[in-house]
Design a protein around this motif. Sequence first.
Motif, short mmCIF file in Angstrom:
data_model
loop_
_atom_site.label_atom_id
_atom_site.label_comp_id
_atom_site.label_asym_id
_atom_site.label_seq_id
_atom_site.Cartn_x
_atom_site.Cartn_y
_atom_site.Cartn_z
N MET A 1 62.84 116.36 -30.64
CA MET A 1 64.22 116.10 -30.25
C MET A 1 64.92 117.42 -29.95
O MET A 1 64.84 118.35 -30.75
CB MET A 1 65.00 115.41 -31.38
N PHE B 1 62.67 114.34 -26.39
CA PHE B 1 63.87 113.62 -25.96
C PHE B 1 65.11 114.45 -26.29
O PHE B 1 65.05 115.40 -27.07
CB PHE B 1 64.01 112.28 -26.71
N TYR C 1 64.96 105.90 -26.90
CA TYR C 1 63.63 106.40 -27.23
C TYR C 1 62.56 105.31 -27.13
O TYR C 1 61.51 105.53 -26.55
CB TYR C 1 63.61 106.98 -28.64
N LEU D 1 56.57 113.88 -31.72
CA LEU D 1 57.84 113.51 -31.11
C LEU D 1 58.84 114.61 -31.40
O LEU D 1 59.00 115.03 -32.55
CB LEU D 1 58.34 112.18 -31.70
N ASN E 1 61.26 104.48 -23.72
CA ASN E 1 60.49 105.53 -23.08
C ASN E 1 59.13 105.78 -23.71
O ASN E 1 58.34 106.56 -23.20
CB ASN E 1 61.29 106.84 -23.08
N TRP E 2 58.87 105.13 -24.83
CA TRP E 2 57.61 105.32 -25.52
C TRP E 2 56.47 104.81 -24.64
O TRP E 2 56.49 103.67 -24.20
CB TRP E 2 57.65 104.54 -26.84
N SER F 1 70.45 110.57 -26.33
CA SER F 1 69.99 109.19 -26.10
C SER F 1 69.94 108.38 -27.38
O SER F 1 69.99 107.16 -27.33
CB SER F 1 68.63 109.19 -25.41
N GLY F 2 69.82 109.04 -28.52
CA GLY F 2 69.89 108.34 -29.79
C GLY F 2 71.31 108.08 -30.23
O GLY F 2 71.61 107.08 -30.87
N ASP G 1 64.50 111.38 -20.75
CA ASP G 1 65.59 110.42 -20.98
C ASP G 1 66.88 110.89 -20.32
O ASP G 1 67.62 110.10 -19.73
CB ASP G 1 65.80 110.17 -22.48
N THR H 1 68.83 114.40 -28.17
CA THR H 1 69.45 113.62 -29.24
C THR H 1 70.53 112.70 -28.68
O THR H 1 70.86 111.69 -29.28
CB THR H 1 70.07 114.55 -30.31
#
Length: 191
Positions: free
Chosen positions: A175, A146, A160, A173, A163-164, A150-151, A105, A148
């Motif tokens: 982070m 990923f 997220y 998953l 990108n799944w 991007s969240g 990401d 954090t």
Amino acid sequence: MTRDRNAILRGTCPRHLSGSDFDAKDAAYGPLTIRRSQQPAAANMPASRAACNTGVRVGKRAGCWSGKPSITAMAGGDLDAQTLRLLWSIPQSHDAFVSIWHEGDGKIRKGDFRFGTYRAAWRRFCELVCQVQAEGRPRLRTIQVFTTWSGISPKAGSPYAENWPGDGLVDVLGMNGYSHVGSGPTLWGRP
């Protein structure tokens, strides 16, 4: 395949890609139960588990490996045979977590990857891992990691959910949070 979802593995990624500093970290704040390894960027996949930097300590503790093969070659299926050879080289009794291009990401955000290419590569990688799992490697798991950030601050192509790679493909998953992007609720809270 039944998955044990009640385990916490405590580990670290050595500063040196060879892992030469892992024992010192284990002594300082161990016992560590998993070793995180990151492969340097390369056009191809390693020839085997023994040939990559996570090949050490097999059976002693779980391993989490992140490769950085050509993202376009992976997306196009050109690395299928190499990937399968690598996955089959992992001992059946070893707890192994595998990934390609962790924090993809962030690379999309920076323009290093195109979103569609990354997602296609991840999907293809996961499909190959699922194939090997079904053929007798239940202790082999995919882990998609990923940032954090991007969240906290979603940007097109990096949230997220976008990108799944698809249901039934990712086992774990992860982070990665960093102090330079905030702390407390700013780091881990919802946007």
